[in-house]
Structure formats: C-alpha cells, structure tokens
Design an enzyme around this catalytic site. Structure first.
Site, PDB file in Angstrom:
ATOM      1  N   TYR A 189      15.837 -23.065  32.756  1.00  0.00           N
ATOM      2  CA  TYR A 189      15.867 -21.633  33.121  1.00  0.00           C
ATOM      3  C   TYR A 189      14.923 -20.809  32.229  1.00  0.00           C
ATOM      4  O   TYR A 189      14.173 -19.956  32.723  1.00  0.00           O
ATOM      5  CB  TYR A 189      17.313 -21.112  33.037  1.00  0.00           C
ATOM      6  N   SER A 246      12.364 -12.526  35.441  1.00  0.00           N
ATOM      7  CA  SER A 246      13.297 -12.691  36.566  1.00  0.00           C
ATOM      8  C   SER A 246      12.620 -12.794  37.929  1.00  0.00           C
ATOM      9  O   SER A 246      13.278 -13.168  38.902  1.00  0.00           O
ATOM     10  CB  SER A 246      14.277 -11.525  36.609  1.00  0.00           C
ATOM     11  N   TYR A 289      18.995  -5.487  40.480  1.00  0.00           N
ATOM     12  CA  TYR A 289      20.289  -5.387  39.778  1.00  0.00           C
ATOM     13  C   TYR A 289      21.036  -4.130  40.211  1.00  0.00           C
ATOM     14  O   TYR A 289      21.173  -3.872  41.409  1.00  0.00           O
ATOM     15  CB  TYR A 289      20.069  -5.434  38.259  1.00  0.00           C
ATOM     16  N   LYS A 344      13.084 -15.983  39.639  1.00  0.00           N
ATOM     17  CA  LYS A 344      14.347 -16.364  40.286  1.00  0.00           C
ATOM     18  C   LYS A 344      14.175 -16.534  41.796  1.00  0.00           C
ATOM     19  O   LYS A 344      14.866 -17.330  42.424  1.00  0.00           O
ATOM     20  CB  LYS A 344      15.426 -15.317  39.997  1.00  0.00           C
TER      21      LYS A 344
HETATM   22  N1  GLN Z   1      14.825 -14.363  31.057  1.00  0.00           N
HETATM   23  C1  GLN Z   1      15.450 -13.086  31.159  1.00  0.00           C
HETATM   24  C2  GLN Z   1      16.936 -13.202  30.865  1.00  0.00           C
HETATM   25  O1  GLN Z   1      17.539 -14.191  31.248  1.00  0.00           O
HETATM   26  C3  GLN Z   1      15.202 -12.532  32.541  1.00  0.00           C
HETATM   27  C4  GLN Z   1      15.802 -11.167  32.720  1.00  0.00           C
HETATM   28  C5  GLN Z   1      15.028 -10.264  33.655  1.00  0.00           C
HETATM   29  O2  GLN Z   1      13.821 -10.391  33.851  1.00  0.00           O
HETATM   30  N2  GLN Z   1      15.723  -9.281  34.165  1.00  0.00           N
HETATM   31  O3  GLN Z   1      17.527 -12.329  30.273  1.00  0.00           O
END
Ligand code: GLN
Length: 304
Positions: free
Chosen positions: A189, A64, A240, A67
């Site tokens: 993604y 993530s 999160y 992102k």
């Molecule tokens: N590729 C992971 C997912 O989509 C990324 C989640 C993360 O790093 N929190 O679940």
C-alpha cells in the site's frame, strides 16, 4: 469548439499568484519538501488532443489517486466479489478515519478511503505474484509509459509514520477482512501511494476511465459496467468528506491525493489533471479544486 488551451491558461493566470494556497502535507515527512508554489494543469481529450500549462511535467507523489488504479486492477481480478469485503457508500469522514470501521464490523465504507484501499491492496497481494513489480507493470501499461516508478523515499517515509494505517490494517485483520500479513499488505500500500507521476502521465493512466475501458494503447482492460461503477465511486467517494462539495462545485468524477494532485474526468470526453501541493482542511488541493470549478463553469462541461 472550445479553446481548452486558452481556458486552462486563463485559470492558471488567475490562480498562480494567489496567496491562499493551503498547506503542504507534512504527516508524511517526505511530502513536506514540496514547494507550495507549484501549479500545473493537463487536459487530455479522447480524440487524443491535449493541452497543458504550468508545472504539468513535474513529477509528484500521487498518493490516494493510486487507489483508483489499484481498485481497477482488483476489479479486473475479482469482479463483483470485491463488494463482499468493501462497501460503496460515501463515508462523510476523513480519509484515515477509524471509528466507522469498527462500528461496521471491519467492512470499510468504500475503496477510496484508507481502510478500503488497504482491503484492495490485500486483494492485489493475493493475486499478484510479485505485487509491487506487477502493479507497477500494470500502471506503466495502461499509461503507455515505461518511465513511471515508485519514489522509495516517500514509501519509507510513510512506512515510518503511517501509524493510523497500521491501526486500520490491524482492525481489518481482527475482523477477518485481511487475508495476508499486515506488514506485507502495508508495504504494498505504501509503495502504491508513493508512485510518482506528472500531470500528463496521470491523464494517460486515467484515460481508460474516460474511454470506455480502453487504455491509451487501445487495449480493453475493463467492461463498460465496471467503468460505470468505478466512475460512480469516484464521484461519490473520491474526495472523502468533501465528495459532496466537489460534485457540487465541479460536477465530475475524480480523485485527489495528499501530494496535491487531482484527476477528474468526463466520460467519453476528457481527463483533466491539476497539481498544486497546498491542501485545504479536508486534505484536498485547495487551488486544484478552484481550478476545476472554474474549468467546468467556463466550459459548461460536467456530467450534469
Ligand atoms: N498514503 C496516504 C495515507 O495513507 C494517502 C492519503 C491521501 O492521499 N489522502 O495516508
């Protein structure tokens, strides 16, 4: 002048043998192969100085953390238009949570939860001619490192098991908030999340967010206002349902990934990256968060 090398060595020594290391992510089967004992820290100062300790040079799945890099590229393309399709509020929910998305008519709470990142991926798929190649080219460019690459085994592993992400993408599509094909967007993604980098490469990639939009090669990629917004989103949404806790304990904008990496930065000062694959219950690196809490407490360096 603070001796940063000494500080990160102290922290590394304090935490490297702890038995409370959290749990390595296994919902993406390929990630379960990581050793829970790995632990590295890398700090890059805007002056160009750096220091490091432990497994800072071992590549890992950035997940993530990617992102933020995808968001930066999407903002460079779309400017403020992007905020019509994704909001900027903390979700207070896990990264792959879905019910809010339905409740809020397909507008994800922010670009750093999965649903929001899938909208950002859709924007990149629309703008980039060869999305996977072109995004890799961007990440290599801002990091000044042509060796960075995708780990295809991790991408395939997530493709096979990413049912919640398929659900999120389909929900977005049903609300007309996905312009491209679900499979095409998710393929992009999953690759974006499967970028493999070490702590040094990540610190270089995030350097522009601490250096007023200019990357390690001194090229201006984003405006000051865009940098302000991306850092604000990292602070409020980067962890999160633990974003409040991270701001409270560490006091820096940052972003975590389920590969165990965390990037945090102090604007105009430094980028610090930790990697320790064991995660806490919220999916953030357990000792990575502890290391960063110790770092900002020992050095008195935070945005507050
Ligand atoms: N590729 C992971 C997912 O989509 C990324 C989640 C993360 O790093 N929190 O679940």
């Amino acid at each position: 002048m603070i001796d940063f090398q000494n500080v990160i060595e102290e922290i590394h020594n304090d935490l490297k043998l702890t038995t409370q290391r959290g749990v390595v992510a296994s919902y993406i089967p390929e990630l379960a192969k990581q050793r829970n004992t790995s632990f590295g820290i890398y700090l890059k100062h805007v002056s160009g100085d750096n220091c490091h300790v432990g497994d800072w040079d071992k590549p890992f799945s950035i997940q993530s953390i990617s992102k933020v890099l995808a968001l930066s590229k999407a903002i460079a393309f779309e400017g403020n238009n992007i905020w019509k399709r994704v909001d900027v509020e903390p979700s207070g929910n896990p990264f792959n949570h879905l019910s809010l998305l339905e409740l809020e008519n397909g507008i994800p709470r922010n670009p750093l939860i999965n649903a929001g990142a899938i909208v950002v991926a859709d924007i990149l798929v629309t703008h980039l001619k060869n999305p996977k190649e072109d995004f890799l080219h961007y990440v290599r460019g801002i990091s000044g490192d042509q060796t960075i690459d995708y780990n295809l085994d991790v991408a395939t592993s997530e493709q096979r098991t990413g049912f919640k992400n398929y659900a999120a993408a389909n929900l977005l599509k049903s609300f007309n908030n996905l312009n491209n094909d679900v499979d095409v967007v998710l393929d992009f993604y999953f690759h974006q999340c499967a970028l493999e980098m070490n702590c040094e490469q990540l610190a270089n990639a995030f350097y522009l967010f601490s250096n007023r939009g200019k990357c390690v090669n001194n090229i201006q990629h984003l405006t000051l206002s865009q940098i302000k917004r991306i850092n604000a989103i990292m602070l409020t949404c980067g962890f999160y349902d633990e974003a409040g806790e991270f701001a409270f304990e560490v006091g820096l904008p940052g972003k975590s990934g389920v590969g165990g990496g965390i990037v945090a930065l102090l604007p105009n000062n430094f980028v610090i990256v930790t990697w320790a694959p064991g995660l806490n219950a919220k999916g953030n690196s357990l000792i990575g968060m502890q290391a960063l809490e110790q770092f900002t407490t020992k050095t008195n360096r935070s945005i507050f």
